[in-house]
Design a protein around this motif. Structure first.
Motif, PDB file in Angstrom:
ATOM      1  N   ASP A  34      40.198  14.814  80.306  1.00  0.00           N
ATOM      2  CA  ASP A  34      39.126  14.022  79.705  1.00  0.00           C
ATOM      3  C   ASP A  34      38.196  14.903  78.867  1.00  0.00           C
ATOM      4  OD1 ASP A  34      40.167  11.813  80.920  1.00  0.00           O
ATOM      5  OD2 ASP A  34      38.736  11.803  82.594  1.00  0.00           O
ATOM      6  N   TYR A  35      37.945  16.109  79.349  1.00  0.00           N
ATOM      7  CA  TYR A  35      37.053  17.000  78.590  1.00  0.00           C
ATOM      8  C   TYR A  35      37.698  17.417  77.276  1.00  0.00           C
ATOM      9  CZ  TYR A  35      34.410  21.120  77.248  1.00  0.00           C
ATOM     10  OH  TYR A  35      33.678  22.033  76.534  1.00  0.00           O
ATOM     11  N   GLN A  39      35.991  12.860  76.286  1.00  0.00           N
ATOM     12  CA  GLN A  39      35.576  11.610  76.930  1.00  0.00           C
ATOM     13  C   GLN A  39      34.520  11.820  78.001  1.00  0.00           C
ATOM     14  OE1 GLN A  39      39.159   9.789  78.382  1.00  0.00           O
ATOM     15  NE2 GLN A  39      40.013   9.422  76.323  1.00  0.00           N
ATOM     16  N   ASP A  40      34.625  12.889  78.828  1.00  0.00           N
ATOM     17  CA  ASP A  40      33.698  13.080  79.953  1.00  0.00           C
ATOM     18  C   ASP A  40      33.401  14.566  80.113  1.00  0.00           C
ATOM     19  OD1 ASP A  40      32.157  13.014  82.168  1.00  0.00           O
ATOM     20  OD2 ASP A  40      33.606  11.980  83.451  1.00  0.00           O
ATOM     21  N   LYS A  41      32.238  14.997  79.591  1.00  0.00           N
ATOM     22  CA  LYS A  41      31.856  16.405  79.700  1.00  0.00           C
ATOM     23  C   LYS A  41      31.071  16.688  80.976  1.00  0.00           C
ATOM     24  CE  LYS A  41      31.664  17.243  74.713  1.00  0.00           C
ATOM     25  NZ  LYS A  41      30.828  17.729  73.577  1.00  0.00           N
ATOM     26  N   ARG A  42      30.412  15.639  81.524  1.00  0.00           N
ATOM     27  CA  ARG A  42      29.556  15.858  82.684  1.00  0.00           C
ATOM     28  C   ARG A  42      30.353  16.330  83.888  1.00  0.00           C
ATOM     29  NH1 ARG A  42      28.594  13.176  87.080  1.00  0.00           N
ATOM     30  NH2 ARG A  42      29.900  11.455  86.353  1.00  0.00           N
ATOM     31  N   LEU A  43      31.462  15.694  84.192  1.00  0.00           N
ATOM     32  CA  LEU A  43      32.272  16.067  85.348  1.00  0.00           C
ATOM     33  C   LEU A  43      32.863  17.468  85.169  1.00  0.00           C
ATOM     34  CD1 LEU A  43      33.279  15.123  88.069  1.00  0.00           C
ATOM     35  CD2 LEU A  43      35.253  14.061  86.948  1.00  0.00           C
TER      36      LEU A  43
END
Length: 652
Positions: A34-35, A39-43
């Protein structure tokens, strides 16, 4: 319903650790994917923070390694921060399954993404400096913990070099970059050196480059450990040890520490050094020389054990237990070095190591001014430190070393300062090498005299036919140094060169009288102690008579004109003979059996030789010399250790 605190168990007992428990990231593959897709950098950032900020236990790390290995293909530059943090997790001291899985992961990622080699080697080489936190400065190197770490790191390094051969250049660069600063603790530097030598075992192609790194760092220690500082610190300790015995009602350790103004370096068996840099250099020389014996000797452990030992830092007892004896006992009997019946030398490996060391010596040691001890690594090889009882192959090493020095000294393409240094090394080696065959000594003297006579013949007349002016002697530094080297060797070795009629005839063939009376007047620039002892020797053997020339030189006070139109006098050249003294105490057991002490003439001096010193064989001469041996370094009288060496400088 009762509530339990986050640091309490259900039974109410507190957890032993004061850190928050590490939570294994769930769905690591999807997090990274995802990174990468944006799409999702927080996780992703939370996962990196967990790996960076919290300790990971073995079971959790093993699970993480298996999961990361399954996604190696996506670990490209876009997730380099995650890879860097993951590589920084300590692993070499952990359990076997974790170590094995980590080594596989490292091979996988470097094979798939070779741009991580630099950071990987940086981290791996940095572990060579990791000292066991439970070990004291004087504990044997390595401890079980240090050995376990080095073994695991060397195994993965060996595998990487086999899979990616071109990575060896990066490894050498990292070994140089990560080398400890010279003032770091001696234990850390010795451990790092042991790891570098271990790399040389399983990667011989890097031997020359790694030797250059090791020797250059030793030189930095050596030039910052001059004899006068070592002597001063040793004598100060002697005095303050005596003073401490008069202090009552104080703890002995704290008393000595307070008197010295700092913590003492504890001396193992009384063989340590007070000077911190000299102490570090001493330990490193012992480690290096013990390693050379381990490499060159065939009677090592069985082959299956040898395969294991190639990948960890060996203790000194494993490397060469024969040398771990009292230095004075070792110096009294040469049997441990030369007479061992079961010592068989692998001359192929020995010659390879010697050739690389000779190359490093030519590039680094020979041009260095102020080196006191590092050159003895070469002395050890060339003087017969590696030999067996079956043949005399070591003589070829000695002959090769002498040839190297003479080629440097006689080559007009070399710089004069380098030629002078080579002559000083040559003279000192020929004088101090105890086991050197007399044939090599005579051959060297013949070549040296032939060159000197040829030089005199070329310089005897100028283009106008007039004799060369004496003030031009300053332009003949190589010639003067060659003459001084000749005088020094004959003064030092005359007992060995005058035993038989054939020996006397050989000395007569050198035509020393022509050299002494040459217009260039080499005796005028010769240090007084060398000139006096040479004059005494050649006069007693009726080879030449220097008294008249030396008296004329002593009366000579006419100044000469320099380029700046000011008046000056012809200076006496300072001759430095690099093998005249060895002041390190631990490694002295390697050098003493090979080191020849000066032996004065048994014949009575000629009463007509007024220039000879009346007490040249006494201790008074040494007391005036700045190179006398400190009492603490050698607990014997100085005349017993070095005699009255003609190479020692005179202060008068």
């Amino acid at each position: 319903m009762s509530k339990t605190g986050i640091l309490k168990t259900a039974g109410g007992a507190s957890k032993p650790s004061n850190k928050v428990q590490f939570r294994i990231p769930i769905g690591l593959k999807s997090t990274l994917s995802d990174y990468v897709k944006g799409q999702d950098k927080r996780l992703y950032e939370e996962t990196v923070s967990l790996l960076r900020d919290y300790d990971v236990v073995d079971d959790d790390l093993l699970q993480l390694l298996k999961e990361v290995r399954s996604v190696v293909s996506i670990l490209d530059r876009r997730v380099k921060f995650f890879v860097h943090v993951f590589l920084l997790i300590p692993w070499a001291h952990r359990s076997g399954p974790v170590v094995e899985e980590y080594q596989k992961f490292l091979l996988d990622i470097l094979t798939a993404h070779n741009y991580y080699i630099d950071i990987s080697f940086e981290i791996l080489v940095k572990t060579f400096r990791t000292v066991d936190p439970s070990a004291s400065e004087d504990d044997p190197v390595p401890t079980a913990h240090e050995r376990n770490v080095s073994t695991n790191v060397h195994k993965v390094l060996r595998d990487i070099l086999r899979v990616i051969p071109l990575s060896s250049e990066i490894l050498v660069e990292q070994c140089k970059t990560q080398y400890p600063y010279v003032r770091r603790p001696a234990r850390e530097q010795e451990l790092y050196l042991g790891n570098i030598l271990t790399i040389m075992r399983y990667q011989p192609s890097l031997q020359l480059e790694l030797l250059g790194i090791v020797i250059s760092k030793m030189i930095l220690l050596d030039v910052n450990s001059p004899f006068d500082e070592i002597e001063t610190m040793e004598e100060e300790e002697d005095e303050k040890d005596v003073s401490s015995t008069a202090v009552d009602d104080l703890d002995a350790t704290s008393t000595v520490t307070s008197l010295m103004g700092g913590p003492l370096i504890r001396r193992i068996g009384g063989t340590g050094m007070r000077h911190p840099l000299a102490n570090t250099l001493d330990r490193k020389i012992v480690r290096f020389l013990a390693y050379t014996n381990s490499v060159c000797l065939k009677n090592r452990p069985a082959e299956e054990k040898e395969e294991i030992k190639r990948y960890y830092v060996e203790s000194l007892e494993e490397l060469q237990p024969a040398f771990l004896v009292d230095p004075e006992e070792m110096a009294d009997s040469n049997q441990a070095l030369t007479q061992s019946e079961d010592k068989v030398v692998d001359w192929v490996r020995c010659k390879c190591l010697y050739d690389d060391l000779k190359d490093v010596f030519s590039r680094l040691v020979l041009p260095t001014h102020g080196s006191h001890h590092v050159q003895f690594l070469m002395f050890y090889f060339a003087a017969g430190g590696i030999q067996d009882s079956k043949n005399q192959q070591w003589v070829k090493l000695a002959s090769s070393y002498v040839s190297l020095l003479w080629e440097k000294a006689s080559s007009p393409n070399s710089a004069p300062v380098e030629r002078v240094a080579a002559l000083n090394y040559l003279a000192s080696f020929l004088a101090r090498s105890k086991l050197l065959p007399i044939s090599i000594l005579k051959t060297s003297l013949t070549e040296m005299c032939h060159w000197i006579h040829s030089y005199i013949g070329r310089q005897e007349y100028t283009e106008s036919g007039a004799l060369t002016r004496e003030c031009e002697n300053r332009n003949h530094s190589v010639f003067n140094s060659a003459c001084h080297a000749l005088f020094y060797i004959i003064a030092f070795r005359h007992m060995f060169l005058s035993k038989t009629t054939q020996d006397i005839q050989f000395l007569q063939s050198l035509n020393l009288s022509r050299i002494v009376t040459a217009a260039l007047n080499p005796l005028k620039t010769c240090p007084s102690n060398i000139a006096k002892r040479f004059s005494s020797v050649v006069a007693s053997l009726q080879l030449a008579y220097c008294a008249t020339v030396m008296e004329a030189n002593a009366r000579e006070t006419i100044p000469i004109e320099s380029n700046s139109t000011t008046l000056s006098t012809l200076p006496v050249l300072s001759s430095c003979f690099p093998f005249d003294r060895y002041a390190l105490t631990r490694s002295d057991c390697f050098i003493s059996p090979l080191f020849l002490q000066y032996q004065g003439s048994e014949e009575k001096e000629s009463p007509d030789d007024e220039c000879a010193s009346e007490d040249e064989d006494g201790d008074h001469f040494l007391d005036e010399s700045p190179y006398h041996v400190p009492r603490r370094v050698r607990d014997v009288s100085m005349s017993e250790v070095y005699g009255t060496s003609p190479g020692l400088m005179d202060l008068t």
